[in-house]
Design a protein around this motif. Structure first.
Motif, PDB file in Angstrom:
ATOM      1  N   LEU A  11       0.823  -1.215   0.000  1.00 41.13           N
ATOM      2  CA  LEU A  11       0.000   0.000   0.000  1.00 41.13           C
ATOM      3  C   LEU A  11       0.855   1.262   0.000  1.00 41.13           C
ATOM      4  O   LEU A  11       0.525   2.247  -0.674  1.00 41.13           O
ATOM      5  N   LEU A  12       1.951   1.230   0.760  1.00 38.53           N
ATOM      6  CA  LEU A  12       2.835   2.396   0.817  1.00 38.53           C
ATOM      7  C   LEU A  12       3.459   2.678  -0.552  1.00 38.53           C
ATOM      8  O   LEU A  12       3.377   3.807  -1.054  1.00 38.53           O
ATOM      9  N   LEU A  13       4.059   1.672  -1.153  1.00 43.90           N
ATOM     10  CA  LEU A  13       4.710   1.884  -2.445  1.00 43.90           C
ATOM     11  C   LEU A  13       3.686   2.197  -3.537  1.00 43.90           C
ATOM     12  O   LEU A  13       3.891   3.100  -4.356  1.00 43.90           O
ATOM     13  N   GLY A  14       2.578   1.461  -3.538  1.00 41.27           N
ATOM     14  CA  GLY A  14       1.522   1.738  -4.518  1.00 41.27           C
ATOM     15  C   GLY A  14       0.965   3.139  -4.371  1.00 41.27           C
ATOM     16  O   GLY A  14       0.749   3.851  -5.356  1.00 41.27           O
ATOM     17  N   GLY A  15       0.750   3.558  -3.128  1.00 38.15           N
ATOM     18  CA  GLY A  15       0.241   4.913  -2.879  1.00 38.15           C
ATOM     19  C   GLY A  15       1.209   5.991  -3.308  1.00 38.15           C
ATOM     20  O   GLY A  15       0.806   7.008  -3.881  1.00 38.15           O
ATOM     21  N   MET A  16       2.494   5.766  -3.030  1.00 36.57           N
ATOM     22  CA  MET A  16       3.496   6.759  -3.436  1.00 36.57           C
ATOM     23  C   MET A  16       3.565   6.882  -4.960  1.00 36.57           C
ATOM     24  O   MET A  16       3.629   7.992  -5.497  1.00 36.57           O
ATOM     25  N   MET A  17       3.561   5.739  -5.639  1.00 39.21           N
ATOM     26  CA  MET A  17       3.617   5.781  -7.107  1.00 39.21           C
ATOM     27  C   MET A  17       2.362   6.417  -7.706  1.00 39.21           C
ATOM     28  O   MET A  17       2.431   7.193  -8.659  1.00 39.21           O
ATOM     29  N   ALA A  18       1.205   6.081  -7.130  1.00 41.25           N
ATOM     30  CA  ALA A  18      -0.055   6.660  -7.615  1.00 41.25           C
ATOM     31  C   ALA A  18      -0.076   8.168  -7.384  1.00 41.25           C
ATOM     32  O   ALA A  18      -0.489   8.930  -8.274  1.00 41.25           O
ATOM     33  N   LEU A  19       0.382   8.604  -6.211  1.00 43.43           N
ATOM     34  CA  LEU A  19       0.418  10.040  -5.910  1.00 43.43           C
ATOM     35  C   LEU A  19       1.334  10.773  -6.884  1.00 43.43           C
ATOM     36  O   LEU A  19       0.992  11.850  -7.389  1.00 43.43           O
ATOM     37  N   TRP A  20       2.521  10.210  -7.152  1.00 45.64           N
ATOM     38  CA  TRP A  20       3.451  10.828  -8.091  1.00 45.64           C
ATOM     39  C   TRP A  20       2.797  11.003  -9.464  1.00 45.64           C
ATOM     40  O   TRP A  20       2.922  12.047 -10.100  1.00 45.64           O
ATOM     41  N   HIS A  21       2.070   9.986  -9.922  1.00 45.28           N
ATOM     42  CA  HIS A  21       1.442  10.065 -11.237  1.00 45.28           C
ATOM     43  C   HIS A  21       0.189  10.939 -11.227  1.00 45.28           C
ATOM     44  O   HIS A  21      -0.172  11.509 -12.261  1.00 45.28           O
ATOM     45  N   LEU A  22      -0.442  11.073 -10.084  1.00 44.15           N
ATOM     46  CA  LEU A  22      -1.541  12.038  -9.966  1.00 44.15           C
ATOM     47  C   LEU A  22      -1.003  13.460 -10.093  1.00 44.15           C
ATOM     48  O   LEU A  22      -1.598  14.310 -10.759  1.00 44.15           O
ATOM     49  N   VAL A  23       0.150  13.716  -9.481  1.00 50.22           N
ATOM     50  CA  VAL A  23       0.806  15.025  -9.613  1.00 50.22           C
ATOM     51  C   VAL A  23       1.160  15.276 -11.077  1.00 50.22           C
ATOM     52  O   VAL A  23       0.919  16.367 -11.608  1.00 50.22           O
ATOM     53  N   TRP A  24       1.728  14.254 -11.735  1.00 48.12           N
ATOM     54  CA  TRP A  24       2.084  14.406 -13.156  1.00 48.12           C
ATOM     55  C   TRP A  24       0.837  14.730 -13.981  1.00 48.12           C
ATOM     56  O   TRP A  24       0.849  15.632 -14.819  1.00 48.12           O
ATOM     57  N   SER A  25      -0.250  13.996 -13.779  1.00 49.27           N
ATOM     58  CA  SER A  25      -1.490  14.242 -14.516  1.00 49.27           C
ATOM     59  C   SER A  25      -2.007  15.653 -14.260  1.00 49.27           C
ATOM     60  O   SER A  25      -2.507  16.310 -15.182  1.00 49.27           O
ATOM     61  N   THR A  26      -1.873  16.126 -13.035  1.00 48.13           N
ATOM     62  CA  THR A  26      -2.290  17.492 -12.707  1.00 48.13           C
ATOM     63  C   THR A  26      -1.429  18.512 -13.449  1.00 48.13           C
ATOM     64  O   THR A  26      -1.942  19.523 -13.947  1.00 48.13           O
ATOM     65  N   LEU A  27      -0.129  18.247 -13.534  1.00 49.09           N
ATOM     66  CA  LEU A  27       0.758  19.137 -14.284  1.00 49.09           C
ATOM     67  C   LEU A  27       0.373  19.184 -15.761  1.00 49.09           C
ATOM     68  O   LEU A  27       0.403  20.246 -16.387  1.00 49.09           O
ATOM     69  N   VAL A  28      -0.023  18.031 -16.315  1.00 51.14           N
ATOM     70  CA  VAL A  28      -0.476  17.997 -17.714  1.00 51.14           C
ATOM     71  C   VAL A  28      -1.747  18.829 -17.850  1.00 51.14           C
ATOM     72  O   VAL A  28      -1.871  19.652 -18.768  1.00 51.14           O
ATOM     73  N   LEU A  29      -2.693  18.642 -16.927  1.00 54.48           N
ATOM     74  CA  LEU A  29      -3.958  19.387 -16.957  1.00 54.48           C
ATOM     75  C   LEU A  29      -3.730  20.895 -16.896  1.00 54.48           C
ATOM     76  O   LEU A  29      -4.355  21.657 -17.631  1.00 54.48           O
ATOM     77  N   LEU A  30      -2.799  21.317 -16.025  1.00 53.29           N
ATOM     78  CA  LEU A  30      -2.551  22.746 -15.834  1.00 53.29           C
ATOM     79  C   LEU A  30      -1.601  23.358 -16.869  1.00 53.29           C
ATOM     80  O   LEU A  30      -1.401  24.568 -16.885  1.00 53.29           O
ATOM     81  N   VAL A  64      -3.080   6.462 -12.952  1.00 49.07           N
ATOM     82  CA  VAL A  64      -2.988   6.415 -11.488  1.00 49.07           C
ATOM     83  C   VAL A  64      -3.320   5.005 -10.981  1.00 49.07           C
ATOM     84  O   VAL A  64      -2.617   4.466 -10.115  1.00 49.07           O
ATOM     85  N   ILE A  65      -4.337   4.381 -11.517  1.00 52.91           N
ATOM     86  CA  ILE A  65      -4.738   3.040 -11.083  1.00 52.91           C
ATOM     87  C   ILE A  65      -3.667   2.008 -11.409  1.00 52.91           C
ATOM     88  O   ILE A  65      -3.287   1.191 -10.557  1.00 52.91           O
ATOM     89  N   VAL A  66      -3.174   2.035 -12.642  1.00 51.70           N
ATOM     90  CA  VAL A  66      -2.159   1.056 -13.056  1.00 51.70           C
ATOM     91  C   VAL A  66      -0.878   1.221 -12.237  1.00 51.70           C
ATOM     92  O   VAL A  66      -0.293   0.227 -11.790  1.00 51.70           O
ATOM     93  N   THR A  67      -0.442   2.457 -12.018  1.00 55.92           N
ATOM     94  CA  THR A  67       0.783   2.641 -11.239  1.00 55.92           C
ATOM     95  C   THR A  67       0.582   2.238  -9.785  1.00 55.92           C
ATOM     96  O   THR A  67       1.510   1.724  -9.154  1.00 55.92           O
ATOM     97  N   PHE A  68      -0.631   2.412  -9.241  1.00 61.87           N
ATOM     98  CA  PHE A  68      -0.894   1.937  -7.890  1.00 61.87           C
ATOM     99  C   PHE A  68      -0.770   0.413  -7.832  1.00 61.87           C
ATOM    100  O   PHE A  68      -0.122  -0.130  -6.935  1.00 61.87           O
ATOM    101  N   VAL A  69      -1.386  -0.262  -8.779  1.00 67.24           N
ATOM    102  CA  VAL A  69      -1.351  -1.734  -8.787  1.00 67.24           C
ATOM    103  C   VAL A  69       0.081  -2.242  -8.958  1.00 67.24           C
ATOM    104  O   VAL A  69       0.521  -3.141  -8.231  1.00 67.24           O
ATOM    105  N   VAL A  70       0.821  -1.669  -9.896  1.00 64.11           N
ATOM    106  CA  VAL A  70       2.211  -2.081 -10.102  1.00 64.11           C
ATOM    107  C   VAL A  70       3.042  -1.812  -8.843  1.00 64.11           C
ATOM    108  O   VAL A  70       3.823  -2.664  -8.411  1.00 64.11           O
ATOM    109  N   GLY A  71       2.870  -0.647  -8.246  1.00 67.06           N
ATOM    110  CA  GLY A  71       3.594  -0.317  -7.018  1.00 67.06           C
ATOM    111  C   GLY A  71       3.228  -1.251  -5.883  1.00 67.06           C
ATOM    112  O   GLY A  71       4.098  -1.682  -5.114  1.00 67.06           O
TER     113      GLY A  71
END
Length: 89
Positions: A11-30, A64-71
Motif C-alpha cells: 500500500l505504501l509503495l503503490g500509494g506513493m507511485m499513484a500520488l506521483w502520477h496524480l501530480v504528473w497528470s495534474t501538471l499535464v492538466l494545468l 494512477v490506477i495502473v501505477t498503484f497496482v504495479v507499485g
C-alpha cells in the motif's frame, strides 16, 4: 530484525507511485508538464523534443490506477523477499 507486513509495504509503495502520477497528470492538466520536463532534461544535459498530449481524464485515472497496482505488487514482493531473507539469517 522485524518481519514486514506485505500489505502495508504494498500500500505504501503503490500509494506513493499513484500520488506521483496524480501530480504528473495534474501538471499535464494545468499546462506545466512540458516546462517541467524540458527543465529536467536540460539538467541532465539531454536535448530531445518531447510532445505532451492534451489531458484526458480517463487516461489520467488509468495511469494512477495502473501505477498503484504495479507499485503494490512490487512492494508486496519486496516485503515477501525481505521476510524470506530475515528468516534464513
Amino acid at each position: 530484525m522485524k518481519e514486514l507486513n506485505k500489505n502495508h509495504v504494498g500500500l505504501l509503495l503503490g500509494g506513493m507511485m499513484a500520488l506521483w502520477h496524480l501530480v504528473w497528470s495534474t501538471l499535464v492538466l494545468l499546462g506545466f508538464a512540458k516546462i517541467l520536463l524540458d527543465w529536467i532534461l536540460w539538467l541532465h544535459f539531454i536535448n530531445i523534443t518531447v510532445n505532451i498530449q492534451s489531458f484526458d481524464l480517463v487516461r489520467a485515472a488509468l495511469l494512477v490506477i495502473v501505477t498503484f497496482v504495479v507499485g503494490y505488487v512490487f512492494g508486496w514482493v519486496a516485503a515477501w523477499l525481505w521476510n524470506m531473507l530475515i528468516k534464513r539469517s
